[in-house]
Design an enzyme around this catalytic site. Structure first.
Site, PDB file in Angstrom:
ATOM      1  N   GLU A  52       0.824  -1.210   0.000  1.00 34.22           N
ATOM      2  CA  GLU A  52       0.000   0.000   0.000  1.00 34.22           C
ATOM      3  C   GLU A  52       0.862   1.266   0.000  1.00 34.22           C
ATOM      4  O   GLU A  52       0.518   2.247  -0.645  1.00 34.22           O
ATOM      5  CB  GLU A  52      -0.967   0.002   1.194  1.00 34.22           C
ATOM      6  CG  GLU A  52      -2.080  -1.034   1.087  1.00 34.22           C
ATOM      7  CD  GLU A  52      -2.992  -0.829  -0.121  1.00 34.22           C
ATOM      8  OE1 GLU A  52      -2.960   0.244  -0.736  1.00 34.22           O
ATOM      9  OE2 GLU A  52      -3.739  -1.772  -0.454  1.00 34.22           O
ATOM     10  N   TYR A 135      -5.642   6.552   4.567  1.00 29.98           N
ATOM     11  CA  TYR A 135      -5.890   5.514   3.571  1.00 29.98           C
ATOM     12  C   TYR A 135      -5.177   4.209   3.935  1.00 29.98           C
ATOM     13  O   TYR A 135      -5.774   3.125   3.966  1.00 29.98           O
ATOM     14  CB  TYR A 135      -5.456   5.960   2.165  1.00 29.98           C
ATOM     15  CG  TYR A 135      -5.428   4.780   1.247  1.00 29.98           C
ATOM     16  CD1 TYR A 135      -6.622   4.212   0.826  1.00 29.98           C
ATOM     17  CD2 TYR A 135      -4.232   4.149   0.909  1.00 29.98           C
ATOM     18  CE1 TYR A 135      -6.631   3.055   0.058  1.00 29.98           C
ATOM     19  CE2 TYR A 135      -4.226   2.998   0.150  1.00 29.98           C
ATOM     20  CZ  TYR A 135      -5.429   2.462  -0.281  1.00 29.98           C
ATOM     21  OH  TYR A 135      -5.434   1.319  -1.020  1.00 29.98           O
ATOM     22  N   ASP A 153      -9.283   4.509  -2.277  1.00 31.82           N
ATOM     23  CA  ASP A 153      -8.123   4.928  -3.072  1.00 31.82           C
ATOM     24  C   ASP A 153      -8.645   5.577  -4.355  1.00 31.82           C
ATOM     25  O   ASP A 153      -9.858   5.789  -4.514  1.00 31.82           O
ATOM     26  CB  ASP A 153      -7.192   3.733  -3.346  1.00 31.82           C
ATOM     27  CG  ASP A 153      -7.769   2.767  -4.376  1.00 31.82           C
ATOM     28  OD1 ASP A 153      -8.966   2.887  -4.728  1.00 31.82           O
ATOM     29  OD2 ASP A 153      -7.032   1.875  -4.836  1.00 31.82           O
TER      30      ASP A 153
END
Ligand code: SF4
Length: 375
Positions: A52, A135, A153
């Site tokens: 990520e 996030y 996202d």
């Protein structure tokens, strides 16, 4: 904005997206495939966190090779924490946004030293880790720990904005997009659901020419109904990017190139690079070379786009067997800033130096032009 209308259909949309994922999930090295995750198996939090962080502002296609390189070299978060920051930065070279790599290493150190190498499972605790924003915290909590967290996202942002026909321009519209994703996110399996949405955003609900004919939620999509899919998400008016100029210095002796380590603070901090004219200080560079010599100037050899400005780079070349600062490594030179860790690097091995893309472009240009032979 049609969140109210769509939330009435949320359970149907969620069910269709989840069902679509079972047979259409992208095969990515950090994932547990849906047919296996259905049995309760979750992926390694280290892998999810690493992927990520890498995926922020970088494509999946570019990240896969870096992910494999990192996990081969540093199989656990303890291994990554034990690495030198310089090695992590060099391995990151080419992915861009180097602050991410420095934060990655800081976070690894924190998890290894302060948390016995174990990531926290709760979103609120994940948010306390160095470099972990909203996030990433939501993604790791949902995907790696099976918690219910609302993950948004860029792919999900586009998908939800279209489903709901959210017409508030970004970034303000993010609030409504989050409300929409919250309405869709199931109590169980939030991680797979987020990944399912990411996949639809990446391969079906694409920025240009979305493939609505094969979209599992077409009948629920407000943008499709209005035939204005590409309008969403509504972007803010673009500001013109300023163009700045800078100069890099190719200093060569005995088939070796002089590289420096940039100051730890500031743009591309702690990265190995060519000396430059301090263009990163916030203005055009001063243009002055670090040494007196017979410099050859090549104008505008590299153009590079940063988030807030574009940079045009000149390359000044100096080759001599009598360069005064060449007696050994790790000396300091003055270039409008003090630069540490000067090193002579064999030009034949320059691809191993871990230069950031901007500098690698200039070096490749020079090698291609066979500058050293033509001087
Ligand atoms: Fe995206 Fe088209 Fe599906 Fe709507 S119908 S969600 S625009 S792919």
């Amino acid at each position: 904005m049609g969140v109210d209308r769509i939330t009435g259909e949320a359970q149907f949309i969620t069910a269709k997206i989840s069902a679509h994922y079972v047979d259409n999930a992208r095969n990515l090295p950090w994932r547990v495939p849906p047919k296996i995750s259905a049995s309760g198996m979750l992926p390694d939090p280290y892998h999810i966190w690493l992927s990520e962080v890498m995926l922020q502002q970088t494509t999946v296609a570019a990240v896969i090779a870096y992910f494999q390189k990192f996990t081969k070299r540093w199989p656990t978060i303890a291994d990554l924490a034990a690495a030198d920051e310089a090695d992590v930065l060099a391995a990151w070279a080419g992915l861009g946004y180097y602050a991410r790599a420095r934060n990655l290493h800081k976070c690894a150190l924190h998890v290894a030293d302060e948390r016995n190498g174990v990531f926290p499972a709760q979103e609120a605790e994940l948010l306390k880790l160095p470099g972990v924003g909203a996030y990433t915290a939501a993604a790791v909590a949902a995907i790696a720990f099976g918690k219910r967290a609302v993950v948004v996202d860029a792919n999900i942002e586009r998908l939800v904005a279209r489903l709901f026909a959210i017409d508030t321009p970004l970034p303000k519209g993010k609030g409504d997009i989050r409300i929409g994703m919250d309405a869709l996110t199931p109590e169980q399996g939030a991680g797979d659901f987020a990944q399912a949405c990411m996949d639809i955003g990446a391969s079906i609900c694409t920025a240009k020419a979305p493939k609505c004919d094969i979209c599992p939620v077409q009948v629920h999509c407000a943008a499709y109904a209005n035939a204005d899919q590409e309008r969403y998400p509504v972007k803010p008016a673009k500001k013109a990017k300023p163009t700045r100029s800078g100069r890099f210095f190719w200093i060569e002796q005995d088939e070796k190139l002089l590289l420096i380590t940039r100051p730890a603070k500031g743009m591309l901090g702690s990265m190995r690079a060519l000396p430059d004219d301090n263009w990163a200080a916030g203005t055009d560079g001063h243009g002055q070379p670090p040494l007196d010599g017979d410099w050859q100037l090549h104008e505008n050899v590299v153009q590079h786009s940063f988030t807030h400005f574009s940079l045009e780079v000149d390359l000044a070349v100096y080759q001599s067997d009598k360069i005064a600062i060449n007696k050994g490594d790790n000396k300091k030179i003055e270039l409008g800033q003090v630069l540490d860790d000067v090193i002579w690097w064999p030009i034949d091995d320059i691809e191993d130096a871990g230069l950031p893309t901007l500098f690698a472009k200039a070096v490749r240009w020079a090698v291609k032009q066979k500058l050293k032979e033509s001087l």
